[in-house]
Scaffold this motif. Structure first.
Motif, mmCIF file in Angstrom:
data_model
loop_
_atom_site.group_PDB
_atom_site.id
_atom_site.type_symbol
_atom_site.label_atom_id
_atom_site.label_comp_id
_atom_site.label_asym_id
_atom_site.label_seq_id
_atom_site.Cartn_x
_atom_site.Cartn_y
_atom_site.Cartn_z
ATOM 1 N N ALA A 252 -6.363 16.658 4.261
ATOM 2 C CA ALA A 252 -5.557 15.781 3.405
ATOM 3 C C ALA A 252 -5.479 16.379 2.012
ATOM 4 N N VAL A 253 -4.263 16.568 1.531
ATOM 5 C CA VAL A 253 -4.060 17.034 0.163
ATOM 6 C C VAL A 253 -4.090 15.847 -0.797
ATOM 7 N N ALA A 254 -3.572 14.703 -0.338
ATOM 8 C CA ALA A 254 -3.546 13.492 -1.164
ATOM 9 C C ALA A 254 -3.748 12.275 -0.281
ATOM 10 N N ALA A 255 -4.523 11.332 -0.768
ATOM 11 C CA ALA A 255 -4.752 10.065 -0.078
ATOM 12 C C ALA A 255 -4.991 9.005 -1.137
ATOM 13 N N ARG A 256 -4.473 7.817 -0.914
ATOM 14 C CA ARG A 256 -4.655 6.753 -1.912
ATOM 15 C C ARG A 256 -4.363 5.397 -1.293
ATOM 16 N N SER A 257 -4.790 4.353 -1.973
ATOM 17 C CA SER A 257 -4.393 3.004 -1.598
ATOM 18 C C SER A 257 -2.900 2.858 -1.821
ATOM 19 N N GLN A 258 -2.239 2.148 -0.923
ATOM 20 C CA GLN A 258 -0.784 2.029 -1.002
ATOM 21 C C GLN A 258 -0.328 0.767 -1.732
ATOM 22 N N GLU A 259 -1.180 -0.223 -1.782
ATOM 23 C CA GLU A 259 -0.787 -1.497 -2.375
ATOM 24 C C GLU A 259 -0.430 -1.370 -3.861
ATOM 25 N N ILE A 260 -1.030 -0.406 -4.527
ATOM 26 C CA ILE A 260 -0.771 -0.231 -5.964
ATOM 27 C C ILE A 260 0.624 0.333 -6.232
ATOM 28 N N SER A 261 1.318 0.769 -5.178
ATOM 29 C CA SER A 261 2.635 1.392 -5.376
ATOM 30 C C SER A 261 3.766 0.369 -5.462
ATOM 31 N N LEU A 262 3.496 -0.884 -5.123
ATOM 32 C CA LEU A 262 4.517 -1.942 -5.168
ATOM 33 C C LEU A 262 4.514 -2.605 -6.541
ATOM 34 N N ILE A 263 5.619 -2.449 -7.282
ATOM 35 C CA ILE A 263 5.667 -3.065 -8.605
ATOM 36 C C ILE A 263 6.951 -3.870 -8.783
ATOM 37 N N LYS A 264 6.902 -4.782 -9.740
ATOM 38 C CA LYS A 264 8.018 -5.683 -10.053
ATOM 39 C C LYS A 264 8.085 -5.820 -11.569
ATOM 40 N N LEU A 265 9.069 -6.571 -12.028
ATOM 41 C CA LEU A 265 9.097 -6.931 -13.441
ATOM 42 C C LEU A 265 8.061 -8.016 -13.687
ATOM 43 N N ALA A 266 7.319 -7.887 -14.761
ATOM 44 C CA ALA A 266 6.254 -8.850 -15.041
ATOM 45 C C ALA A 266 6.800 -10.265 -15.181
ATOM 46 N N ARG A 267 8.038 -10.395 -15.650
ATOM 47 C CA ARG A 267 8.603 -11.731 -15.863
ATOM 48 C C ARG A 267 9.157 -12.361 -14.590
ATOM 49 N N ASN A 268 9.149 -11.642 -13.489
ATOM 50 C CA ASN A 268 9.723 -12.149 -12.233
ATOM 51 C C ASN A 268 8.746 -13.096 -11.553
ATOM 52 N N ASP A 269 8.883 -14.375 -11.833
ATOM 53 C CA ASP A 269 7.978 -15.373 -11.273
ATOM 54 C C ASP A 269 8.313 -15.750 -9.837
ATOM 55 N N SER A 270 9.437 -15.257 -9.319
ATOM 56 C CA SER A 270 9.788 -15.568 -7.935
ATOM 57 C C SER A 270 8.946 -14.771 -6.938
ATOM 58 N N ILE A 271 8.260 -13.722 -7.444
ATOM 59 C CA ILE A 271 7.360 -12.937 -6.599
ATOM 60 C C ILE A 271 5.956 -13.083 -7.161
ATOM 61 N N LYS A 272 5.169 -13.918 -6.508
ATOM 62 C CA LYS A 272 3.787 -14.133 -6.933
ATOM 63 C C LYS A 272 2.815 -13.272 -6.141
ATOM 64 N N GLY A 273 3.327 -12.686 -5.056
ATOM 65 C CA GLY A 273 2.501 -11.832 -4.208
ATOM 66 C C GLY A 273 3.361 -11.236 -3.115
ATOM 67 N N PRO A 274 2.796 -10.360 -2.294
ATOM 68 C CA PRO A 274 3.587 -9.681 -1.256
ATOM 69 C C PRO A 274 4.208 -10.622 -0.234
ATOM 70 N N ALA A 275 3.636 -11.786 -0.025
ATOM 71 C CA ALA A 275 4.215 -12.736 0.927
ATOM 72 C C ALA A 275 5.596 -13.207 0.484
#
Length: 284
Positions: free
Chosen positions: A72-95
């Motif tokens: 493996a040249v690179a490995a990492r947690s994938q959850e940190i790659s999902l981002i949104k606008l901080a003001r977007n209250d319609s997305i409180k989590g991945p669900a």
């Protein structure tokens, strides 16, 4: 000499330093290194190359003459790659991503495939329940994006579309922005990554090393020397101590990635773990 295209990280820089005087290898600088992936798959431009895991799995399924060098040249947690606008209250989590618009560099990008698999496994969100926007072609030319993915207009950019309200969330790679107007989709993205590792027993692999199949017959001694140098460089680099190396270590990522992309209809045929290692002799 064998041409090698690998990005610059602490462990690969050490590898390059140690092989700098070798008469067997010449390192080619490609920036960003992701450009080398399509070149390797489509034209066989290099003898040895770094490659995204999903790109290799797709290439192997389509019959490309490549073998996987189990490092493996690179490995990492994938959850940190999902981002949104901080003001977007319609997305409180991945669900909350069901029915939303998500941008990703390419649909076949390894990070995107991991994220989709995790969203399905943990939240029951199927890939087709999200409206995907892509910006680049797949590295493997034979693969086509699914009908529920659309291509952004030429000149568009992930962050611009997110900030402009055209996307609800985006998937980023290694260069994650830290701007104050952005936030993780996961309330605790790093914690979610640790939970994935506890559940599955590994940190997902993003990039691996591949070689032309023909080298097994024509330059096996050189390829074995390269493999020995890789193992030594990874071992001697503190930041690489957790990168899986060897078939047994990398196999869990290979198996789950296969499961995920098979379920996402990203392969042209059923593929087993044995198929992944086909052509690589004992000793690697």
């Amino acid at each position: 000499m064998l041409s090698v295209a690998i990005g610059n990280y602490p462990h690969t820089r050490l590898l390059k330093e140690r092989l700098a005087s070798s008469k067997d290898f010449t390192f080619v600088e490609v920036s960003p290194i992701t450009k080398a992936f399509a070149q390797m798959v489509r034209q066989g431009t290099y003898d040895i190359s770094e490659m995204a895991l999903v790109t290799f799995l797709q290439a192997k399924a389509y019959g490309k003459p490549l073998v996987l060098i189990p490092a493996a040249v690179a490995a990492r947690s994938q959850e940190i790659s999902l981002i949104k606008l901080a003001r977007n209250d319609s997305i409180k989590g991945p669900a909350d991503l069901k029915g939303k618009r998500i941008g990703v560099r390419a649909y076949s990008q390894t990070t995107g495939a991991w994220v989709r698999g995790i969203l399905t496994e943990n939240f029951g969100i199927a890939p087709e329940q999200i409206r995907w926007t892509t910006f680049e072609d797949p590295h493997v030319a034979e693969y086509s994006d699914p009908p529920f993915a659309t291509r952004a207009k030429p000149g568009s950019a992930l962050l611009d579309m997110l900030r402009g309200g055209e996307l609800d969330a985006i998937i980023v790679g290694n260069d994650k922005p830290s701007d104050a107007d952005l936030a993780d989709v996961y309330p605790d993205a790093e914690g979610a990554g640790r939970e994935f590792s506890r559940k599955h027993g590994f940190v997902p692999v993003n990039h691996v090393i591949v070689a032309k199949q023909s080298l097994i017959d024509t330059r096996r001694d050189a390829l074995m020397a390269f493999w020995d140098a890789v193992k030594a460089a990874w071992k001697d680099t503190p930041s690489a101590k957790d990168l899986p190396i060897g078939r047994a270590a990398i196999a869990p990522s290979v198996r789950l990635a296969l499961d995920y992309i098979s379920a996402q209809s990203m392969l042209p045929r059923p593929m087993t773990e044995a198929d992944v290692w086909a052509g690589l002799p004992d000793g690697f």
